[in-house]
Design a protein around this motif. Sequence first.
Motif, PDB file in Angstrom:
ATOM      1  N   SER A  93       2.643  -0.969   2.111  1.00  0.00           N
ATOM      2  CA  SER A  93       3.672  -0.108   2.681  1.00  0.00           C
ATOM      3  C   SER A  93       3.204   0.515   3.993  1.00  0.00           C
ATOM      4  O   SER A  93       3.956   0.607   4.956  1.00  0.00           O
ATOM      5  CB  SER A  93       4.048   0.991   1.682  1.00  0.00           C
ATOM      6  N   ILE A  94       1.952   0.956   4.021  1.00  0.00           N
ATOM      7  CA  ILE A  94       1.408   1.598   5.220  1.00  0.00           C
ATOM      8  C   ILE A  94       1.284   0.593   6.357  1.00  0.00           C
ATOM      9  O   ILE A  94       1.567   0.902   7.525  1.00  0.00           O
ATOM     10  CB  ILE A  94       0.060   2.262   4.896  1.00  0.00           C
ATOM     11  N   GLN A  95       0.888  -0.649   6.050  1.00  0.00           N
ATOM     12  CA  GLN A  95       0.816  -1.684   7.077  1.00  0.00           C
ATOM     13  C   GLN A  95       2.192  -1.923   7.686  1.00  0.00           C
ATOM     14  O   GLN A  95       2.329  -2.084   8.909  1.00  0.00           O
ATOM     15  CB  GLN A  95       0.267  -2.982   6.476  1.00  0.00           C
ATOM     16  N   TRP A 135      -6.121   5.271   6.858  1.00  0.00           N
ATOM     17  CA  TRP A 135      -5.150   6.235   6.350  1.00  0.00           C
ATOM     18  C   TRP A 135      -5.771   7.102   5.269  1.00  0.00           C
ATOM     19  O   TRP A 135      -6.771   6.749   4.671  1.00  0.00           O
ATOM     20  CB  TRP A 135      -3.911   5.528   5.806  1.00  0.00           C
ATOM     21  N   GLN A 136      -5.146   8.253   5.073  1.00  0.00           N
ATOM     22  CA  GLN A 136      -5.653   9.228   4.102  1.00  0.00           C
ATOM     23  C   GLN A 136      -4.480   9.975   3.488  1.00  0.00           C
ATOM     24  O   GLN A 136      -3.575  10.415   4.200  1.00  0.00           O
ATOM     25  CB  GLN A 136      -6.584  10.218   4.801  1.00  0.00           C
ATOM     26  N   ILE A 137      -4.486  10.107   2.167  1.00  0.00           N
ATOM     27  CA  ILE A 137      -3.484  10.947   1.508  1.00  0.00           C
ATOM     28  C   ILE A 137      -3.847  12.409   1.750  1.00  0.00           C
ATOM     29  O   ILE A 137      -4.933  12.858   1.385  1.00  0.00           O
ATOM     30  CB  ILE A 137      -3.407  10.650   0.002  1.00  0.00           C
ATOM     31  N   THR A 155       6.631  -6.870   3.894  1.00  0.00           N
ATOM     32  CA  THR A 155       5.213  -6.823   4.225  1.00  0.00           C
ATOM     33  C   THR A 155       4.491  -8.063   3.742  1.00  0.00           C
ATOM     34  O   THR A 155       3.588  -8.577   4.403  1.00  0.00           O
ATOM     35  CB  THR A 155       4.564  -5.576   3.590  1.00  0.00           C
ATOM     36  N   ASP A 156       4.880  -8.585   2.578  1.00  0.00           N
ATOM     37  CA  ASP A 156       4.239  -9.784   2.040  1.00  0.00           C
ATOM     38  C   ASP A 156       4.368 -10.959   2.987  1.00  0.00           C
ATOM     39  O   ASP A 156       3.510 -11.836   3.050  1.00  0.00           O
ATOM     40  CB  ASP A 156       4.874 -10.156   0.692  1.00  0.00           C
ATOM     41  N   LEU A 171       5.589   8.767   1.383  1.00  0.00           N
ATOM     42  CA  LEU A 171       5.883   7.642   0.511  1.00  0.00           C
ATOM     43  C   LEU A 171       5.705   8.083  -0.940  1.00  0.00           C
ATOM     44  O   LEU A 171       4.978   9.031  -1.207  1.00  0.00           O
ATOM     45  CB  LEU A 171       4.941   6.465   0.787  1.00  0.00           C
ATOM     46  N   PRO A 172       6.345   7.390  -1.900  1.00  0.00           N
ATOM     47  CA  PRO A 172       6.040   7.667  -3.301  1.00  0.00           C
ATOM     48  C   PRO A 172       4.622   7.238  -3.628  1.00  0.00           C
ATOM     49  O   PRO A 172       4.091   6.303  -3.013  1.00  0.00           O
ATOM     50  CB  PRO A 172       7.063   6.825  -4.070  1.00  0.00           C
TER      51      PRO A 172
END
Length: 293
Positions: free
Chosen positions: A108-110, A128-130, A156-157, A97-98
């Motif tokens: 975004s991850i959800q 999660w982890q970058i 997502t919202d 992802l950006p």
Amino acid sequence: MVSDVFDDPKTTFGIDIGYDSLKVIQLKKSGKSFNIRSINSIPLPAGLVSKDGISDPEKISTALREAMNTARPNKVTSDFVITSLPEFQVFSKIITLPKLKFSDMEKSIQFEAAELFPIPPEELYLDWQILYEKKPADKESLSTIQTNTEKINEKTDEKTPKPDDKTTDETIKEENIKPDQAETINSNTLAEILIVAAPKKIVESYQQAIGSTGLELAVLETKAISSARAVLEPNTKDCLVLVDIGADNTSISIINDGILRFTGTANCGGNAVNQALAGQENLPNDIKEKKKI
């Protein structure tokens, strides 16, 4: 980091709940290294651990207390547990992802998790982890990803439930993203992100088994991540395959440049070897064990 967790040798200890055995270990710090303070392994009745979690938490609790009390050369003295979930009980995926604000990244991850995993998000604990940040190869690919991310954020919202932050932090432990870093938008940077998800019913079965012993679950992570950290040299750049042969399953992990890239499970383990050797009746048991190893 390991040094943070074990600075006080009485703070935590590790347990490994397998198909046919339960193992405990407590370390003590000696200079810059660690020595074994307590260690033990005891057998477990068949069927207590499965792909659905722990079927009888009370029996696991009893076995855990016995393993702690009979550990050598010292009893286990800590009340805080570090353990891991085998790969066949969790979902892992790497996405790109950006680099976004922390709150936008979370949304975004959800959304991605809802698309990637076969279990509804409300039935999962998610972390999660970058792993890595890089410049995109071309502006067109970055533009495409950013457009998709905007659509993800809009959906997502409406659809994605908010995660239970407190429970997630207590159950699946990874390196946390510092808010002051995550809040900065860099439109020219892509982030590779490791997403780890575990069904709530599995996590809660581990919590119940450990809690029934009067202990507290301090860290719960995936076995592939903990095994890689334990056996690989720091800053390893090579591409390696890590194979963990258990009683009924064998986990396979691919690590490249220090990053976990792939995990898989084969439904074959040490018990299958035992069954094959059982037909060789002329061999003593100790010889069979040596042949298996």
